[in-house]
Motif scaffolding. Sequence first.
Motif, PDB file in Angstrom:
ATOM      1  N   GLN A 168      48.626 -17.894 -31.407  1.00 29.80           N
ATOM      2  CA  GLN A 168      47.317 -17.836 -30.968  1.00 29.80           C
ATOM      3  C   GLN A 168      46.912 -16.573 -30.200  1.00 29.80           C
ATOM      4  OE1 GLN A 168      45.680 -21.471 -29.295  1.00 29.80           O
ATOM      5  NE2 GLN A 168      47.374 -22.553 -30.394  1.00 29.80           N
ATOM      6  N   TRP A 169      48.009 -16.334 -29.137  1.00 26.48           N
ATOM      7  CA  TRP A 169      47.917 -15.215 -28.297  1.00 26.48           C
ATOM      8  C   TRP A 169      48.230 -13.797 -28.874  1.00 26.48           C
ATOM      9  CZ3 TRP A 169      45.007 -15.454 -24.226  1.00 26.48           C
ATOM     10  CH2 TRP A 169      44.716 -16.858 -23.980  1.00 26.48           C
ATOM     11  N   LEU A 170      49.329 -13.884 -30.020  1.00 19.98           N
ATOM     12  CA  LEU A 170      49.528 -12.687 -30.678  1.00 19.98           C
ATOM     13  C   LEU A 170      48.354 -12.539 -31.300  1.00 19.98           C
ATOM     14  CD1 LEU A 170      51.716 -10.618 -31.514  1.00 19.98           C
ATOM     15  CD2 LEU A 170      52.100 -12.402 -33.371  1.00 19.98           C
ATOM     16  N   PHE A 171      47.690 -13.184 -32.008  1.00 20.15           N
ATOM     17  CA  PHE A 171      46.436 -12.923 -32.961  1.00 20.15           C
ATOM     18  C   PHE A 171      45.279 -12.430 -32.071  1.00 20.15           C
ATOM     19  CE2 PHE A 171      48.155 -15.566 -36.610  1.00 20.15           C
ATOM     20  CZ  PHE A 171      49.372 -14.711 -36.750  1.00 20.15           C
ATOM     21  N   PHE A 172      45.084 -13.226 -30.935  1.00 22.80           N
ATOM     22  CA  PHE A 172      43.869 -13.084 -29.979  1.00 22.80           C
ATOM     23  C   PHE A 172      43.995 -11.445 -29.691  1.00 22.80           C
ATOM     24  CE2 PHE A 172      42.717 -12.342 -25.338  1.00 22.80           C
ATOM     25  CZ  PHE A 172      41.415 -12.340 -25.666  1.00 22.80           C
ATOM     26  N   TRP A 173      45.196 -10.912 -29.137  1.00 18.71           N
ATOM     27  CA  TRP A 173      45.200  -9.558 -29.019  1.00 18.71           C
ATOM     28  C   TRP A 173      45.047  -8.670 -30.294  1.00 18.71           C
ATOM     29  CZ3 TRP A 173      44.053  -6.922 -24.818  1.00 18.71           C
ATOM     30  CH2 TRP A 173      44.114  -5.637 -24.940  1.00 18.71           C
ATOM     31  N   HIS A 174      45.679  -8.997 -31.318  1.00 22.22           N
ATOM     32  CA  HIS A 174      45.366  -8.294 -32.523  1.00 22.22           C
ATOM     33  C   HIS A 174      44.169  -8.164 -32.616  1.00 22.22           C
ATOM     34  CE1 HIS A 174      47.754  -6.664 -36.422  1.00 22.22           C
ATOM     35  NE2 HIS A 174      46.527  -6.655 -36.612  1.00 22.22           N
ATOM     36  N   GLY A 175      43.337  -9.263 -32.861  1.00 25.43           N
ATOM     37  CA  GLY A 175      41.897  -9.178 -33.280  1.00 25.43           C
ATOM     38  C   GLY A 175      40.948  -8.883 -32.320  1.00 25.43           C
ATOM     39  N   SER A 176      41.222  -8.983 -30.976  1.00 31.88           N
ATOM     40  CA  SER A 176      39.945  -9.029 -30.144  1.00 31.88           C
ATOM     41  C   SER A 176      40.288  -7.704 -29.302  1.00 31.88           C
ATOM     42  CB  SER A 176      40.007 -10.294 -29.366  1.00 31.88           C
ATOM     43  OG  SER A 176      39.400 -11.429 -30.061  1.00 31.88           O
ATOM     44  N   GLY A 177      41.841  -7.797 -28.674  1.00 33.04           N
ATOM     45  CA  GLY A 177      42.167  -6.881 -27.468  1.00 33.04           C
ATOM     46  C   GLY A 177      42.263  -5.344 -28.065  1.00 33.04           C
ATOM     47  N   ALA A 178      43.125  -5.180 -29.085  1.00 32.70           N
ATOM     48  CA  ALA A 178      43.539  -3.802 -29.203  1.00 32.70           C
ATOM     49  C   ALA A 178      42.179  -2.992 -30.028  1.00 32.70           C
ATOM     50  CB  ALA A 178      44.778  -3.874 -30.293  1.00 32.70           C
ATOM     51  N   PRO A 179      41.456  -3.784 -31.010  1.00 36.36           N
ATOM     52  CA  PRO A 179      40.489  -3.074 -31.512  1.00 36.36           C
ATOM     53  C   PRO A 179      39.381  -2.469 -30.492  1.00 36.36           C
ATOM     54  CG  PRO A 179      40.852  -5.101 -32.633  1.00 36.36           C
ATOM     55  CD  PRO A 179      41.762  -5.034 -31.487  1.00 36.36           C
ATOM     56  N   TYR A 180      39.056  -3.518 -29.404  1.00 36.32           N
ATOM     57  CA  TYR A 180      38.118  -2.975 -28.197  1.00 36.32           C
ATOM     58  C   TYR A 180      38.641  -1.691 -27.529  1.00 36.32           C
ATOM     59  CZ  TYR A 180      35.469  -7.344 -29.318  1.00 36.32           C
ATOM     60  OH  TYR A 180      34.703  -8.350 -29.724  1.00 36.32           O
ATOM     61  N   GLN A 181      40.032  -2.003 -27.121  1.00 40.74           N
ATOM     62  CA  GLN A 181      40.528  -1.057 -26.083  1.00 40.74           C
ATOM     63  C   GLN A 181      40.732   0.369 -26.851  1.00 40.74           C
ATOM     64  OE1 GLN A 181      43.712  -2.369 -23.432  1.00 40.74           O
ATOM     65  NE2 GLN A 181      44.442  -0.418 -23.285  1.00 40.74           N
ATOM     66  N   GLY A 182      41.189   0.004 -28.154  1.00 37.20           N
ATOM     67  CA  GLY A 182      41.333   1.431 -29.168  1.00 37.20           C
ATOM     68  C   GLY A 182      39.970   2.137 -29.250  1.00 37.20           C
ATOM     69  N   GLN A 183      38.851   1.346 -29.212  1.00 36.32           N
ATOM     70  CA  GLN A 183      37.543   1.955 -29.602  1.00 36.32           C
ATOM     71  C   GLN A 183      37.009   2.654 -28.186  1.00 36.32           C
ATOM     72  OE1 GLN A 183      35.876   2.695 -32.185  1.00 36.32           O
ATOM     73  NE2 GLN A 183      37.078   1.460 -33.495  1.00 36.32           N
ATOM     74  N   VAL A 184      37.528   2.054 -27.016  1.00 35.69           N
ATOM     75  CA  VAL A 184      37.531   2.683 -25.705  1.00 35.69           C
ATOM     76  C   VAL A 184      37.921   4.075 -25.691  1.00 35.69           C
ATOM     77  CG1 VAL A 184      37.693   2.658 -23.182  1.00 35.69           C
ATOM     78  CG2 VAL A 184      36.989   0.724 -24.468  1.00 35.69           C
ATOM     79  N   ASN A 185      39.122   4.080 -25.994  1.00 41.39           N
ATOM     80  CA  ASN A 185      39.911   5.177 -26.179  1.00 41.39           C
ATOM     81  C   ASN A 185      39.250   6.379 -27.022  1.00 41.39           C
ATOM     82  OD1 ASN A 185      41.851   4.391 -24.233  1.00 41.39           O
ATOM     83  ND2 ASN A 185      43.217   3.823 -26.160  1.00 41.39           N
ATOM     84  N   HIS A 186      38.787   5.831 -28.203  1.00 43.73           N
ATOM     85  CA  HIS A 186      38.185   6.888 -29.036  1.00 43.73           C
ATOM     86  C   HIS A 186      36.975   7.341 -28.657  1.00 43.73           C
ATOM     87  CE1 HIS A 186      36.698   8.660 -32.881  1.00 43.73           C
ATOM     88  NE2 HIS A 186      35.711   7.902 -32.648  1.00 43.73           N
ATOM     89  N   PHE A 187      35.908   6.593 -28.165  1.00 45.16           N
ATOM     90  CA  PHE A 187      34.786   6.974 -27.678  1.00 45.16           C
ATOM     91  C   PHE A 187      34.589   7.663 -26.457  1.00 45.16           C
ATOM     92  CE2 PHE A 187      33.313   3.796 -30.923  1.00 45.16           C
ATOM     93  CZ  PHE A 187      32.301   4.542 -31.778  1.00 45.16           C
ATOM     94  N   ALA A 188      35.561   7.395 -25.433  1.00 46.11           N
ATOM     95  CA  ALA A 188      35.643   8.028 -24.214  1.00 46.11           C
ATOM     96  C   ALA A 188      36.437   9.355 -24.163  1.00 46.11           C
ATOM     97  CB  ALA A 188      35.946   7.048 -23.219  1.00 46.11           C
TER      98      ALA A 188
END
Length: 278
Positions: free
Chosen positions: A155-175
């Motif tokens: 559950q926690w592995l998939f939580f980060w894979h599906g919710s955390g990494a995509p959001y933080q990755g987009q922060v890095n990209h757009f900022a």
Amino acid sequence: MLRSIQRAAQLSHHFKARTPIDKISNLSILSNTKKMSHLFEDGTPAEVKNAKGLHLITMNTPNGQKVQIMLEELHEVYGTEWTQTLINIMTNEQKKDWFLRLDPNGRIPVIIDHTQSPPFPVMETSAELLYLLKFADKNDVFGFRDELERSQALQWLFFWHGSGAPYQGQVNHFAKFAKEKIPYAIDRFRNETLRVYGVLEIRLSGKYTGSPREYLAGEGKGKYSVADIGTWPWVKGWEFAGFSQEEMKPFPHLLKWIERIAERPAVKRGIGEKYQQK
């Protein structure tokens, strides 16, 4: 005498009619070679296609660090060995045909397990962690035998894979990397990343259970596992993502979790000089 000669002739014909063992062996080799042919091409680096065991293609990014850390942890416990190829994704090496044969999504890292016949490629970091857990962690040091604890880890592995990494990755990209700075996109993904940090804080603080935890999965205070390995390399980069210490104040248990994992020798190696481009 004549009967003996006839019997010998019959036996000779009987054995000739069967496929010789060396022919079977050659057919097997040809079959495996044919299966391998779609994995490798002339442009495939020699160390990738000629590897003998586990081979990792990576770059020292948060996603690469997940698998790098897992391998270093396995080495410390079991002596697991692997070879590696470092590539620079900024040159789009991962979009070339030789790489796309191994991972059509064109993302690092990739594992090729040459102990399988034919060699078996594994893409997607969470799938790679679970593959290594299955085939290299025989004692479940970084996993769980109890099915409910195992479910927690997934559950926690998939939580980060599906919710955390995509959001933080987009922060890095757009900022940091986008040619055009779009305030709406930056604010949206920053807020979502902070929300996800808040979810991790709830888990680690024991807000609703009354019992703080040290790790994301497992009974009691939890056990360091693939759930932490799959999450930590991203979250520890909160400063790189542009978050201030003031913004991180609501997450004291998360910050302690970051520091706790950072002290592990295998983690230090997994993000260290071994994986730096020369």
